[in-house]
Design a protein around this motif. Structure first.
Motif, mmCIF file in Angstrom:
data_model
loop_
_atom_site.group_PDB
_atom_site.id
_atom_site.type_symbol
_atom_site.label_atom_id
_atom_site.label_comp_id
_atom_site.label_asym_id
_atom_site.label_seq_id
_atom_site.Cartn_x
_atom_site.Cartn_y
_atom_site.Cartn_z
ATOM 1 N N VAL A 1 -34.987 -3.211 19.043
ATOM 2 C CA VAL A 1 -33.879 -3.564 19.936
ATOM 3 C C VAL A 1 -33.016 -4.684 19.371
ATOM 4 C CG1 VAL A 1 -35.069 -2.782 22.023
ATOM 5 C CG2 VAL A 1 -35.324 -5.169 21.277
ATOM 6 N N THR A 2 -33.460 -5.321 18.287
ATOM 7 C CA THR A 2 -32.664 -6.387 17.668
ATOM 8 C C THR A 2 -31.795 -5.875 16.524
ATOM 9 O OG1 THR A 2 -34.321 -7.005 15.991
ATOM 10 C CG2 THR A 2 -34.540 -8.002 18.173
ATOM 11 N N THR A 3 -31.936 -4.600 16.135
ATOM 12 C CA THR A 3 -31.234 -4.109 14.948
ATOM 13 C C THR A 3 -29.772 -3.781 15.238
ATOM 14 O OG1 THR A 3 -31.832 -1.787 15.365
ATOM 15 C CG2 THR A 3 -33.371 -3.108 14.044
ATOM 16 N N GLU B 1 -46.249 1.098 19.054
ATOM 17 C CA GLU B 1 -44.923 1.428 19.589
ATOM 18 C C GLU B 1 -44.347 0.233 20.341
ATOM 19 O OE1 GLU B 1 -45.381 6.256 20.311
ATOM 20 O OE2 GLU B 1 -45.709 4.851 21.978
ATOM 21 N N ARG B 2 -45.177 -0.400 21.120
ATOM 22 C CA ARG B 2 -44.739 -1.558 21.905
ATOM 23 C C ARG B 2 -44.243 -2.676 21.004
ATOM 24 N NH1 ARG B 2 -49.143 -5.101 25.321
ATOM 25 N NH2 ARG B 2 -47.727 -6.508 26.411
ATOM 26 N N ILE B 3 -44.999 -2.991 19.959
ATOM 27 C CA ILE B 3 -44.621 -4.066 19.024
ATOM 28 C C ILE B 3 -43.354 -3.697 18.260
ATOM 29 C CG2 ILE B 3 -45.321 -5.299 16.942
ATOM 30 C CD1 ILE B 3 -48.243 -4.999 17.987
ATOM 31 N N THR B 4 -43.319 -2.457 17.749
ATOM 32 C CA THR B 4 -42.187 -2.022 16.921
ATOM 33 C C THR B 4 -40.894 -1.962 17.720
ATOM 34 O OG1 THR B 4 -43.703 -0.729 15.540
ATOM 35 C CG2 THR B 4 -41.353 -0.216 15.363
ATOM 36 N N GLN B 5 -40.973 -1.487 18.956
ATOM 37 C CA GLN B 5 -39.749 -1.377 19.767
ATOM 38 C C GLN B 5 -39.131 -2.747 20.018
ATOM 39 O OE1 GLN B 5 -38.176 1.225 19.806
ATOM 40 N NE2 GLN B 5 -38.413 2.359 21.731
ATOM 41 N N GLY B 6 -39.979 -3.784 20.094
ATOM 42 C CA GLY B 6 -39.460 -5.139 20.243
ATOM 43 C C GLY B 6 -38.601 -5.562 19.065
#
Length: 257
Positions: free
Chosen positions: A234-236, A226-231
């Motif tokens: 937030v750029t999308t 979750e931590r990696i994916t959320q990073g």
């Protein structure tokens, strides 16, 4: 006559199992058609949601009973291998896949629906794990999906008894998401799918991937994913559109070209 019909509209790919004379039991052509269509959906960014449905009186009766007893062990092994590839493909397509079930879903037809992300059902629909009635075990992933939905003991009972499960009981057990009245089912499914297709498809893809993976991961591993994916999220563009829409007090438009 094609064993699979396809229609694409408003970001929704509708796939209809089209063997009504055989209650949409699985043929090699039908399985291959589904695999090819899902590969197409996987590659086409304009397809955002997939709906599986059945023509005629039922969603699917699963295995073709007329051919049972005549297949060799090798032919059975190959047939189940093709079915397994379809089930794994359903899980790997990072887009919501809806099973729209009417009439009944039996055997591997029930398990095909279980492999999908959501199940919408028409009232009076029956779900039947009929394998033990013909001296077989569940195939198509039922032994994997069902215990995770209803618990180990209840899943064993359903496999042992092979008794029909009413749509109300399936809803109570958490197997299906929504029940719709006859005469309104197709319209309700269409509206549900189109509403989903207007959502943030990148986020949906990761949601599907992460929740499916959660079966095999520890809490620590899920938290790190979750931590990696959320990073990334937030750029999308979808995230920025969602934030802008929230600030402007309007509905987000995730389908921008």
């Amino acid at each position: 006559m094609s064993h699979l019909l396809m229609k694409i509209e408003n970001g929704v790919m509708e796939l209809t199992l089209n063997r009504p004379e055989a209650l949409n039991s699985f043929s090699p052509e039908l399985i291959q058609g589904l695999k090819s269509a899902l590969q197409q959906a996987k590659a086409d960014k304009d397809i955002r949601v997939i709906v599986l449905k059945g023509a005629g009186r039922a969603f699917s009766s699963g295995g073709d009973v007329k051919r049972m007893g005549s297949r060799s062990p090798l032919a059975t092994y190959e047939h189940i291998g093709n079915l397994n590839e379809l089930i794994l493909l359903i899980q790997s397509v990072e887009k919501p896949i809806i099973a729209a079930v009417h009439g009944y879903a039996a055997g591997a037809g029930f398990n095909l629906a279980l492999a999908c992300d959501l199940i919408l059902a028409e009232e009076e629909t029956k779900f039947i794990l009929s394998f033990s009635k013909v001296g077989l075990i569940s195939d198509g992933g039922g032994s994997y999906f069902l215990p995770r939905l209803v618990g180990l003991q209840r899943a064993k009972e359903l496999f042992f008894s092979a008794e029909p499960l009413t749509v109300e009981k399936a809803y109570e057990y958490g197997i299906i998401n929504h029940i719709y009245k006859k005469g309104h089912f197709e319209d309700e499914v269409k509206q549900y799918a189109e509403k989903l297709s207007a959502g943030p498809n990148i986020a949906y893809g990761f949601i599907k991937k992460l929740t499916n993976q959660s079966y095999q991961l520890t809490l620590e591993q899920v938290l790190e994913q979750e931590r990696i994916t959320q990073g990334t999220m937030v750029t999308t563009e979808d995230h920025h559109e969602g934030i802008t829409a929230f600030k402007e007090k309007r509905q987000p438009n995730f389908n921008r070209s």
